[in-house]
Design a protein around this motif. Structure first.
Motif, PDB file in Angstrom:
ATOM      1  N   ASP A 197       0.826  -1.212   0.000  1.00  0.00           N
ATOM      2  CA  ASP A 197       0.000   0.000   0.000  1.00  0.00           C
ATOM      3  C   ASP A 197       0.857   1.258   0.000  1.00  0.00           C
ATOM      4  O   ASP A 197       0.574   2.219  -0.722  1.00  0.00           O
ATOM      5  CB  ASP A 197      -0.960   0.006   1.179  1.00  0.00           C
ATOM      6  N   LEU A 198       1.955   1.260   0.793  1.00  0.00           N
ATOM      7  CA  LEU A 198       2.855   2.412   0.806  1.00  0.00           C
ATOM      8  C   LEU A 198       3.609   2.519  -0.516  1.00  0.00           C
ATOM      9  O   LEU A 198       3.805   3.627  -1.043  1.00  0.00           O
ATOM     10  CB  LEU A 198       3.849   2.309   1.962  1.00  0.00           C
ATOM     11  N   ASP A 199       4.023   1.377  -1.057  1.00  0.00           N
ATOM     12  CA  ASP A 199       4.712   1.370  -2.354  1.00  0.00           C
ATOM     13  C   ASP A 199       3.818   1.942  -3.449  1.00  0.00           C
ATOM     14  O   ASP A 199       4.302   2.595  -4.379  1.00  0.00           O
ATOM     15  CB  ASP A 199       5.129  -0.060  -2.726  1.00  0.00           C
ATOM     16  N   PHE A 200       2.532   1.682  -3.333  1.00  0.00           N
ATOM     17  CA  PHE A 200       1.575   2.188  -4.307  1.00  0.00           C
ATOM     18  C   PHE A 200       1.295   3.678  -4.085  1.00  0.00           C
ATOM     19  O   PHE A 200       1.107   4.437  -5.035  1.00  0.00           O
ATOM     20  CB  PHE A 200       0.269   1.388  -4.202  1.00  0.00           C
ATOM     21  N   PHE A 201       1.298   4.075  -2.817  1.00  0.00           N
ATOM     22  CA  PHE A 201       0.989   5.461  -2.480  1.00  0.00           C
ATOM     23  C   PHE A 201       2.050   6.428  -2.989  1.00  0.00           C
ATOM     24  O   PHE A 201       1.718   7.541  -3.418  1.00  0.00           O
ATOM     25  CB  PHE A 201       0.859   5.609  -0.958  1.00  0.00           C
ATOM     26  N   ILE A 202       3.323   6.019  -2.946  1.00  0.00           N
ATOM     27  CA  ILE A 202       4.429   6.907  -3.332  1.00  0.00           C
ATOM     28  C   ILE A 202       4.260   7.438  -4.766  1.00  0.00           C
ATOM     29  O   ILE A 202       4.277   8.661  -4.979  1.00  0.00           O
ATOM     30  CB  ILE A 202       5.789   6.220  -3.155  1.00  0.00           C
ATOM     31  N   PRO A 203       4.102   6.570  -5.776  1.00  0.00           N
ATOM     32  CA  PRO A 203       3.890   7.128  -7.128  1.00  0.00           C
ATOM     33  C   PRO A 203       2.503   7.738  -7.301  1.00  0.00           C
ATOM     34  O   PRO A 203       2.325   8.678  -8.081  1.00  0.00           O
ATOM     35  CB  PRO A 203       4.072   5.911  -8.047  1.00  0.00           C
ATOM     36  N   LEU A 204       1.521   7.206  -6.542  1.00  0.00           N
ATOM     37  CA  LEU A 204       0.155   7.702  -6.679  1.00  0.00           C
ATOM     38  C   LEU A 204       0.050   9.164  -6.241  1.00  0.00           C
ATOM     39  O   LEU A 204      -0.641   9.969  -6.882  1.00  0.00           O
ATOM     40  CB  LEU A 204      -0.791   6.838  -5.844  1.00  0.00           C
ATOM     41  N   LYS A 205       0.755   9.522  -5.169  1.00  0.00           N
ATOM     42  CA  LYS A 205       0.708  10.908  -4.695  1.00  0.00           C
ATOM     43  C   LYS A 205       1.297  11.864  -5.730  1.00  0.00           C
ATOM     44  O   LYS A 205       0.798  12.981  -5.912  1.00  0.00           O
ATOM     45  CB  LYS A 205       1.449  11.051  -3.367  1.00  0.00           C
ATOM     46  N   ASP A 206       2.357  11.421  -6.425  1.00  0.00           N
ATOM     47  CA  ASP A 206       2.954  12.268  -7.457  1.00  0.00           C
ATOM     48  C   ASP A 206       1.986  12.482  -8.619  1.00  0.00           C
ATOM     49  O   ASP A 206       1.892  13.582  -9.163  1.00  0.00           O
ATOM     50  CB  ASP A 206       4.253  11.639  -7.977  1.00  0.00           C
ATOM     51  N   LEU A 207       1.268  11.422  -8.974  1.00  0.00           N
ATOM     52  CA  LEU A 207       0.294  11.539 -10.058  1.00  0.00           C
ATOM     53  C   LEU A 207      -0.854  12.472  -9.663  1.00  0.00           C
ATOM     54  O   LEU A 207      -1.338  13.249 -10.486  1.00  0.00           O
ATOM     55  CB  LEU A 207      -0.261  10.157 -10.418  1.00  0.00           C
ATOM     56  N   ILE A 208      -1.269  12.387  -8.410  1.00  0.00           N
ATOM     57  CA  ILE A 208      -2.358  13.257  -7.940  1.00  0.00           C
ATOM     58  C   ILE A 208      -1.925  14.718  -7.998  1.00  0.00           C
ATOM     59  O   ILE A 208      -2.676  15.593  -8.465  1.00  0.00           O
ATOM     60  CB  ILE A 208      -2.777  12.875  -6.505  1.00  0.00           C
ATOM     61  N   ILE A 209      -0.709  14.999  -7.526  1.00  0.00           N
ATOM     62  CA  ILE A 209      -0.206  16.378  -7.540  1.00  0.00           C
ATOM     63  C   ILE A 209      -0.052  16.882  -8.970  1.00  0.00           C
ATOM     64  O   ILE A 209      -0.449  18.008  -9.291  1.00  0.00           O
ATOM     65  CB  ILE A 209       1.132  16.471  -6.787  1.00  0.00           C
ATOM     66  N   MET A 210       0.522  16.041  -9.835  1.00  0.00           N
ATOM     67  CA  MET A 210       0.649  16.425 -11.237  1.00  0.00           C
ATOM     68  C   MET A 210      -0.714  16.666 -11.867  1.00  0.00           C
ATOM     69  O   MET A 210      -0.909  17.627 -12.623  1.00  0.00           O
ATOM     70  CB  MET A 210       1.393  15.340 -12.028  1.00  0.00           C
ATOM     71  N   GLY A 211      -1.659  15.784 -11.552  1.00  0.00           N
ATOM     72  CA  GLY A 211      -2.993  15.901 -12.123  1.00  0.00           C
ATOM     73  C   GLY A 211      -3.690  17.176 -11.695  1.00  0.00           C
ATOM     74  O   GLY A 211      -4.316  17.859 -12.512  1.00  0.00           O
ATOM     75  N   ILE A 212      -3.577  17.522 -10.416  1.00  0.00           N
ATOM     76  CA  ILE A 212      -4.194  18.750  -9.906  1.00  0.00           C
ATOM     77  C   ILE A 212      -3.557  19.978 -10.552  1.00  0.00           C
ATOM     78  O   ILE A 212      -4.256  20.896 -10.997  1.00  0.00           O
ATOM     79  CB  ILE A 212      -4.064  18.823  -8.372  1.00  0.00           C
ATOM     80  N   ALA A 213      -2.222  19.994 -10.604  1.00  0.00           N
ATOM     81  CA  ALA A 213      -1.511  21.130 -11.194  1.00  0.00           C
ATOM     82  C   ALA A 213      -1.864  21.275 -12.676  1.00  0.00           C
ATOM     83  O   ALA A 213      -2.089  22.393 -13.167  1.00  0.00           O
ATOM     84  CB  ALA A 213      -0.003  20.952 -11.024  1.00  0.00           C
ATOM     85  N   TYR A 214      -1.930  20.142 -13.380  1.00  0.00           N
ATOM     86  CA  TYR A 214      -2.253  20.195 -14.813  1.00  0.00           C
ATOM     87  C   TYR A 214      -3.696  20.649 -15.036  1.00  0.00           C
ATOM     88  O   TYR A 214      -3.972  21.420 -15.967  1.00  0.00           O
ATOM     89  CB  TYR A 214      -2.028  18.819 -15.437  1.00  0.00           C
ATOM     90  N   PHE A 215      -4.608  20.187 -14.193  1.00  0.00           N
ATOM     91  CA  PHE A 215      -6.005  20.615 -14.294  1.00  0.00           C
ATOM     92  C   PHE A 215      -6.112  22.129 -14.141  1.00  0.00           C
ATOM     93  O   PHE A 215      -6.836  22.795 -14.894  1.00  0.00           O
ATOM     94  CB  PHE A 215      -6.850  19.915 -13.226  1.00  0.00           C
ATOM     95  N   ILE A 216      -5.379  22.668 -13.172  1.00  0.00           N
ATOM     96  CA  ILE A 216      -5.378  24.122 -12.957  1.00  0.00           C
ATOM     97  C   ILE A 216      -4.811  24.837 -14.176  1.00  0.00           C
ATOM     98  O   ILE A 216      -5.347  25.854 -14.630  1.00  0.00           O
ATOM     99  CB  ILE A 216      -4.563  24.479 -11.702  1.00  0.00           C
TER     100      ILE A 216
END
Length: 239
Positions: A113-132
């Protein structure tokens, strides 16, 4: 103090911001990726998913460098046409990250779950920034800040590996230092923008998200359903 007297970050010159990022990427991934280009036996062991991910990230970094240069040269039409590539490139970055994770992990692994969270958080941040960036594409002040923010998540994996390679005895401390650098960068950007009357909310927003995500990662906070989601994803016949 009037508006003309307030110094602003020259975002049309932001290409120079990515020089340290390129250095971090080269240094952080030299041992595990770039050095293997000079040894066929080692190069042949690199998976397609690694090459695909590197290509997508490289294209994005190149885009982040070229776009402000075009604005500075007042080639707005070309800037807009080139920007449309991001509509395809951003989803492909997401795909490359998820496929790379899938190819390197197995279901029901320890700490999956932590291994999955590490790249997932980066994708979420990138996604939010790109949406903006896309939502405010007609507002240069907001758009430029958000596009810069899409490049910030690339720093963490590169710098973390660079630290680990050069200071292996520090162990987990390397990650703490990396997180500290990320927060320091965002704090500096926020301070530099503190007198701006518009668009200065972008970097505080990204910093706030990082504060939450790094707290979760460092203290290994359990997120309900994340482990099940990671195991379900890894069970799919993708790689």
């Amino acid at each position: 103090m009037n508006n003309q007297a307030v110094k602003k970050i020259r975002f049309e010159k932001s290409a120079i911001f990515y020089v340290p990022l390129i250095i971090f990427i080269l240094g952080g991934f030299w041992r595990g990726y770039f050095s293997r280009f000079f040894n066929w036996e080692q190069f042949s062991k690199i998976t397609f998913y690694t090459h695909f991910h590197f290509l997508m990230v490289s294209l994005w970094v190149v885009l982040l460098i070229i776009q402000p240069i075009l604005i500075r040269q007042k080639k707005v039409a070309i800037h807009k046409k080139l920007g449309r590539i991001s509509y395809i490139l951003m989803p492909l970055i997401f795909v490359s990250v998820l496929l790379l994770f899938h190819s390197r992990h197995k279901p029901n692994g320890e700490g999956v779950d932590l291994d999955f969270f590490i790249p997932l958080k980066d994708l979420i941040i990138m996604g939010i920034a790109y949406f903006i960036a896309i939502k405010y594409r007609k507002r240069f002040d907001i758009h430029a800040r958000a596009m810069i923010a899409t490049g910030i998540p690339f720093i963490e994996p590169a710098l973390s590996r660079l630290m680990s390679h050069n200071f292996p005895t520090l162990g987990l401390t390397n990650y703490f230092i990396t997180c500290g650098v990320m927060h320091l960068l965002l704090i500096v950007l926020i301070i530099l923008e503190r007198k701006q009357k518009s668009a200065r909310w972008v970097f505080p927003l990204i910093w706030g998200i990082y504060l939450v995500f790094h707290f979760i990662a460092i203290f290994d906070v359990h997120i309900p359903g994340l482990k099940s989601l990671a195991n379900w994803f890894l069970s799919l016949p993708l790689t």
